[in-house]
Design a protein around this motif. Structure first.
Motif, mmCIF file in Angstrom:
data_model
loop_
_atom_site.group_PDB
_atom_site.id
_atom_site.type_symbol
_atom_site.label_atom_id
_atom_site.label_comp_id
_atom_site.label_asym_id
_atom_site.label_seq_id
_atom_site.Cartn_x
_atom_site.Cartn_y
_atom_site.Cartn_z
ATOM 1 N N LEU A 177 0.716 -1.163 0.078
ATOM 2 C CA LEU A 177 -0.061 -0.126 0.034
ATOM 3 C C LEU A 177 0.707 1.221 -0.163
ATOM 4 C CD1 LEU A 177 -3.041 -1.061 2.311
ATOM 5 C CD2 LEU A 177 -2.917 -0.540 -0.234
ATOM 6 N N LEU A 178 2.027 1.275 0.834
ATOM 7 C CA LEU A 178 2.599 2.492 0.822
ATOM 8 C C LEU A 178 3.465 2.814 -0.494
ATOM 9 C CD1 LEU A 178 4.360 2.090 4.289
ATOM 10 C CD2 LEU A 178 2.529 3.713 3.698
ATOM 11 N N PHE A 179 3.806 1.634 -1.301
ATOM 12 C CA PHE A 179 4.558 2.040 -2.470
ATOM 13 C C PHE A 179 3.385 2.299 -3.446
ATOM 14 C CE2 PHE A 179 8.189 -0.901 -1.212
ATOM 15 C CZ PHE A 179 9.108 0.107 -0.977
ATOM 16 N N GLY A 180 2.227 1.736 -3.318
ATOM 17 C CA GLY A 180 1.183 1.882 -4.123
ATOM 18 C C GLY A 180 0.496 3.402 -4.103
ATOM 19 N N VAL A 181 0.613 3.649 -2.845
ATOM 20 C CA VAL A 181 0.133 5.232 -2.437
ATOM 21 C C VAL A 181 1.145 6.088 -3.091
ATOM 22 C CG1 VAL A 181 -0.061 6.961 -0.808
ATOM 23 C CG2 VAL A 181 -1.433 4.536 -0.780
ATOM 24 N N GLY A 182 2.458 5.813 -2.905
ATOM 25 C CA GLY A 182 3.575 6.626 -3.375
ATOM 26 C C GLY A 182 3.634 6.785 -5.085
ATOM 27 N N SER A 183 3.193 5.721 -5.560
ATOM 28 C CA SER A 183 3.185 5.654 -7.040
ATOM 29 C C SER A 183 1.884 6.476 -7.357
ATOM 30 C CB SER A 183 3.188 4.238 -7.812
ATOM 31 O OG SER A 183 4.190 3.416 -7.297
ATOM 32 N N ALA B 236 -10.695 8.187 -3.517
ATOM 33 C CA ALA B 236 -11.269 7.763 -2.419
ATOM 34 C C ALA B 236 -11.053 6.157 -2.075
ATOM 35 C CB ALA B 236 -12.845 8.154 -2.631
ATOM 36 N N VAL B 237 -11.224 5.313 -3.209
ATOM 37 C CA VAL B 237 -10.726 3.929 -3.150
ATOM 38 C C VAL B 237 -9.540 3.648 -2.556
ATOM 39 C CG1 VAL B 237 -10.615 1.590 -4.332
ATOM 40 C CG2 VAL B 237 -12.698 3.591 -4.889
ATOM 41 N N ARG B 238 -8.628 4.500 -2.997
ATOM 42 C CA ARG B 238 -6.933 4.299 -2.422
ATOM 43 C C ARG B 238 -6.854 4.492 -1.110
ATOM 44 N NH1 ARG B 238 -2.862 2.078 -5.953
ATOM 45 N NH2 ARG B 238 -3.500 2.073 -8.083
ATOM 46 N N ILE B 239 -7.380 5.698 -0.943
ATOM 47 C CA ILE B 239 -7.060 6.070 0.578
ATOM 48 C C ILE B 239 -7.892 5.184 1.527
ATOM 49 C CG2 ILE B 239 -7.808 7.694 2.280
ATOM 50 C CD1 ILE B 239 -7.563 9.630 -0.052
ATOM 51 N N THR B 240 -9.071 4.709 0.948
ATOM 52 C CA THR B 240 -9.625 3.521 1.931
ATOM 53 C C THR B 240 -9.208 2.367 2.107
ATOM 54 O OG1 THR B 240 -11.865 4.544 1.195
ATOM 55 C CG2 THR B 240 -12.032 2.316 2.001
ATOM 56 N N GLN C 105 -15.580 10.512 2.231
ATOM 57 C CA GLN C 105 -16.422 10.279 3.721
ATOM 58 C C GLN C 105 -17.390 9.258 3.630
ATOM 59 O OE1 GLN C 105 -17.658 14.790 3.689
ATOM 60 N NE2 GLN C 105 -16.707 14.520 5.729
ATOM 61 N N VAL C 106 -17.992 8.881 2.284
ATOM 62 C CA VAL C 106 -18.624 7.652 2.515
ATOM 63 C C VAL C 106 -18.165 6.387 2.175
ATOM 64 C CG1 VAL C 106 -20.561 6.592 0.979
ATOM 65 C CG2 VAL C 106 -20.333 9.118 1.165
ATOM 66 N N THR C 107 -16.708 6.177 1.469
ATOM 67 C CA THR C 107 -16.183 5.065 1.369
ATOM 68 C C THR C 107 -15.375 4.616 2.636
ATOM 69 O OG1 THR C 107 -14.342 6.228 0.300
ATOM 70 C CG2 THR C 107 -15.866 5.320 -1.087
ATOM 71 N N ILE C 108 -15.022 5.398 3.466
ATOM 72 C CA ILE C 108 -14.284 5.530 4.513
ATOM 73 C C ILE C 108 -14.934 4.548 5.603
ATOM 74 C CG2 ILE C 108 -14.450 7.360 5.790
ATOM 75 C CD1 ILE C 108 -11.301 5.107 5.316
ATOM 76 N N LEU C 109 -16.449 4.988 5.609
ATOM 77 C CA LEU C 109 -17.361 4.402 6.457
ATOM 78 C C LEU C 109 -17.319 2.831 6.410
ATOM 79 C CD1 LEU C 109 -19.903 7.206 6.933
ATOM 80 C CD2 LEU C 109 -18.221 6.660 8.559
ATOM 81 N N TYR C 110 -17.451 2.459 5.021
ATOM 82 C CA TYR C 110 -17.877 0.978 4.842
ATOM 83 C C TYR C 110 -16.689 0.054 5.196
ATOM 84 C CZ TYR C 110 -15.974 1.247 -0.111
ATOM 85 O OH TYR C 110 -15.445 1.479 -1.213
ATOM 86 N N SER C 111 -15.426 0.579 5.417
ATOM 87 C CA SER C 111 -14.380 -0.130 5.746
ATOM 88 C C SER C 111 -14.391 -0.712 7.210
ATOM 89 C CB SER C 111 -12.706 0.888 5.821
ATOM 90 O OG SER C 111 -13.020 1.865 6.410
#
Length: 451
Positions: free
Chosen positions: A24-30, A258-262, A338-344
């Motif tokens: 995830l960290l490398f994915g987020v960095g990219s 939003a999906v990536r952050i979730t 704000q919606v996607t983070i709730l379903y996590s």
């Protein structure tokens, strides 16, 4: 080899969390670089390509991984070469089929998303499919033998090299193209496969004789896990695929941050599932339903303990998070996040239940359950996107997760006696325990300084 006690959990959990974290960290960095370097339509095309091709990777995992782990964990070492050889044969068959499907999928995707830029990406993925055969086989064998260090190293290399390639291009001022990205994936996977071999070579003892009974055993167990994984991936990808088909690839680009952050807060969930399955397979083989209940309740509680603080922080400060991760050009993602983070918060309940069902020898039930929720998700996403636009994908996905959450609790209660109140009680217990450990360490440091 004993997998009992704290040593297994601490060591396996540490390597698995490091593996998922590096992904995830490398994915987020990219991701942070690509959102700033690629035009929105190309970034949306790249996101759609990744969403679709990940289906092939999870399909391979579903048909082979859990079956291999289950049978190696429950059979004598004398059977291991035959079991391993059977999984290799299945892997080769899947690779050949995937090459055919990917070839025809290139033109189909171009028509669906109205862009020819996606076609070369699929042709490049045919090379990746071939490399994934040995890479995935090495990973499955390590997990089946309760070895997670090599999985972490190969994942780190695969994701890290791709990130380095993107970062170097950004710092050097080179133009980042879709062709450059797919070439980077091929090179990084090839190096990671070579590295993974050295951690797996001790488990590569094969019985090369054609043992149809073992091939069919693995296939019949894995076919439902295969279906479950495909349904689960469709569940998690259909929002972006429908957005690309109904609206545009640029809409996918607005939705993807939003999906990536979730996904960042999903690390504990996926890590726990990978570590829990070998243990749950062993407990299930002993018909210990009380042990499975405790394993489910405690694993979900631990995941929630990690998730909840991140969910609260991201929900309260979404603009700051989006600005940091994606940049000012993606402020349209704020309300979606704000919606996607709730379903996590709901994901651990369904994810861990599937792990338990597979270990109990109920992959067919797990498949049908996931398929039903995936179908519901497709319908809800389609309707919500038409009604509300881009954010409708988030509404539809949240509603689907909530339906799956309620259904999971009802089924797990009837099957194993799982109680939501017990899970919440464990969350509170682990929270207090963590606070006690932290306070004790602080006090011990203060005492040592005074001395």
């Amino acid at each position: 080899m004993s997998t009992q006690g704290k040593g297994y959990w601490l060591k396996s959990g540490a390597y698995t969390i490091m593996q998922r974290s590096s992904m995830l960290l490398f994915g987020v960095g990219s991701f942070m670089i690509l959102t700033r370097m690629l035009p929105k339509d190309e970034f949306g095309t790249w996101s759609l390509f990744l969403s679709i091709t990940t289906l092939f990777e999870v399909a391979r995992n579903g048909l082979i991984q859990n079956a291999l782990i289950k049978y190696i964990a429950s059979h004598d070492r004398t059977d291991h070469p035959s079991i391993t050889a059977a999984s290799v044969y299945l892997n080769i068959i899947i690779t050949l089929l995937s090459l055919i499907v990917v070839y025809f999928l290139a033109d189909l995707s171009a028509m669906m998303f109205k862009t020819d830029k996606i076609i070369p990406l699929f042709y490049g993925y045919m090379v990746i499919s071939v490399l994934l055969a040995p890479y995935s086989q090495f990973e499955f064998l390590q997990q089946a033998n309760f070895r997670f260090q090599g999985i972490f190293v190969s994942t780190f290399i695969r994701q890290g090299l791709f990130f380095v390639g993107v970062a170097v291009a950004w710092l050097a001022g080179w133009e980042i193209t879709l062709a450059y990205l797919i070439a980077g994936q091929i090179v990084s996977l090839a190096v990671a496969t070579f590295a993974s071999y050295f951690f797996t070579r001790n488990y590569l003892t094969l019985d090369y004789r054609y043992r149809s009974e073992w091939i069919w055993k693995l296939f019949h167990f894995g076919k439902y896990v295969f279906g479950t994984n495909i349904s689960g991936k469709i569940f998690s990808s259909v929002d972006q695929i429908l957005l690309g088909g109904i609206i545009s690839t640029s809409a996918v680009a607005d939705y993807n941050p939003a999906v990536r952050i979730t996904m960042l807060v999903d690390v504990p969930t996926t890590s726990a599932a990978q570590v829990v399955f070998p243990q749950s397979a062993r407990i299930a083989s002993q018909n210990d339903r009380n042990g499975l209940r405790l394993l489910y309740e405690k694993s979900v509680a631990v995941i929630l303990l990690f998730l909840i603080p991140f969910v609260i922080g991201i929900f309260l400060f979404p603009k700051l998070i989006v600005l940091f991760i994606a940049g000012e050009g993606y402020y349209n993602s704020i309300e979606i996040l704000q919606v996607t983070i709730l379903y996590s918060v709901l994901v651990p309940f369904t994810r861990q239940s599937g792990t338990i069902w597979d270990s109990m020898g109920m992959p067919r039930f797990s498949f049908l359950f996931t398929l039903a929720i995936a179908i519901v998700n497709i319908g809800l996403n389609y309707w919500c996107i038409l009604q509300f636009g881009v954010i409708g994908a988030a509404y539809g996905t949240f509603a689907s997760y909530f339906i799956g959450f309620v259904a999971t609790l009802v089924i797990m209660r009837r099957m194993l006696g799982v109680q939501l109140s017990e899970i919440l009680r464990y969350v509170g217990y682990y929270f207090r325990y963590s606070i006690t450990l932290v306070s004790e360490r602080i006090n011990s440091k203060r005492i040592s300084k005074t001395l």
